[in-house]
Scaffold this active site. Structure first.
Site, PDB file in Angstrom:
ATOM      1  N   CYS A  81       8.596  -8.053 -19.619  1.00 45.31           N
ATOM      2  CA  CYS A  81       9.500  -7.282 -18.756  1.00 45.31           C
ATOM      3  C   CYS A  81       9.311  -7.678 -17.283  1.00 45.31           C
ATOM      4  CB  CYS A  81       9.305  -5.788 -18.977  1.00 45.31           C
ATOM      5  SG  CYS A  81      10.692  -4.772 -18.403  1.00 45.31           S
ATOM      6  N   HIS A 183       9.512  -4.875 -25.061  1.00 46.34           N
ATOM      7  CA  HIS A 183       8.281  -4.101 -25.196  1.00 46.34           C
ATOM      8  C   HIS A 183       8.007  -3.864 -26.679  1.00 46.34           C
ATOM      9  CE1 HIS A 183       7.819  -3.180 -20.949  1.00 46.34           C
ATOM     10  NE2 HIS A 183       9.101  -2.867 -20.895  1.00 46.34           N
TER      11      HIS A 183
END
Length: 249
Positions: A81, A183
């Site tokens: 991310c 994630h």
């Protein structure tokens, strides 16, 4: 196996690394200062609530320079991310959702990131692409997780797909550098196990006894235990009555 996670000031979603921590023989540690980095077998750049500010923090305290030095030696670097965004060539914030303006990225991945006003929030299912190098064993391995981030990253020449989601690339790899928006990418035992084996092979040690845990199944078990505990300690009939009829006045 020694894995160093850079403990940026605004770290988020650090549960991404619980599956790796649960493997016997793997030491996962959080690093805040250059003196703590040492000589890890792999470096992970985690998610962050402010990518640009945390990149500038690493730049100022000297961690960025050390990571770049390790990357040049062929060390495995993985970004998730915000950590993935940092590794590109530029980060632009035309709408001022973070620091504003444009700053130089770490230059480890051939891509540019532009932050948008709207945040991406979605669950994803996909698989690793056909990979070469250290993580070749991960090729075609299924994965699932979620994305929650601002902005998009556009490839430049030399980038290759790390992950495929709905037929589209959802991550980037370039030599020994890997990154993705997903994630929970290590939650499946096949993924965590293959990653540990790749790091072990690069180090020249056997990982045969380093058994990975299916963290998705483990989490579901923990949720069931929590639910059972709540049922035993609460008046569930009363709660269902309130749900159906509302709170009595």
């Amino acid at each position: 196996i020694d894995i160093a996670v850079i403990r940026v000031p605004r770290i988020s979603n650090f549960t991404d690394f619980n599956p790796l921590e649960s493997i016997q023989g793997v030491s996962l540690r959080y690093v805040k200062n250059p003196s703590e980095l040492g000589n890890p077998d792999m470096i992970i750049l985690p998610g962050t609530k402010n990518t640009m500010e945390d990149l500038l923090w690493m730049r100022e305290n000297g961690l960025e320079a050390l990571i770049l030095k390790e990357a040049a030696k062929g060390k495995l670097i993985f970004g998730i991310c915000g950590g993935y965004q940092m590794m590109g060539e530029t980060l632009s914030d035309p709408h001022g959702v973070e620091a504003g303006g444009t700053i130089k990225g770490m230059g480890l991945l051939p891509m540019d990131t532009v932050f948008a006003r709207k945040k991406t929030r979605t669950r994803v299912e996909g698989s690793f692409s056909q990979l070469t190098g250290a993580f070749a064993k991960l090729s075609d391995t299924a994965l699932e997780g979620y994305e929650i981030h601002m902005g998009t990253s556009a490839w430049k020449e030399g980038a290759a797909p790390l992950i495929q989601v709905d037929g589209k690339a959802a991550g980037t790899c370039h030599g020994n550098i890997y990154g993705s928006y997903v994630h929970g990418i290590f939650d499946r035992s096949e993924v965590a196990g293959a990653l540990v084996q790749a790091v072990g092979n690069a180090k020249g040690i056997s990982t045969e006894d380093m058994k990975s845990v299916d963290f998705q199944a483990f989490k579901e078990t923990q949720y069931d235990l929590l639910a059972d505990g709540l049922r035993k300690s609460m008046d569930m009939e009363k709660i269902y009555q309130i749900l159906n009829d509302g709170i009595p006045t």
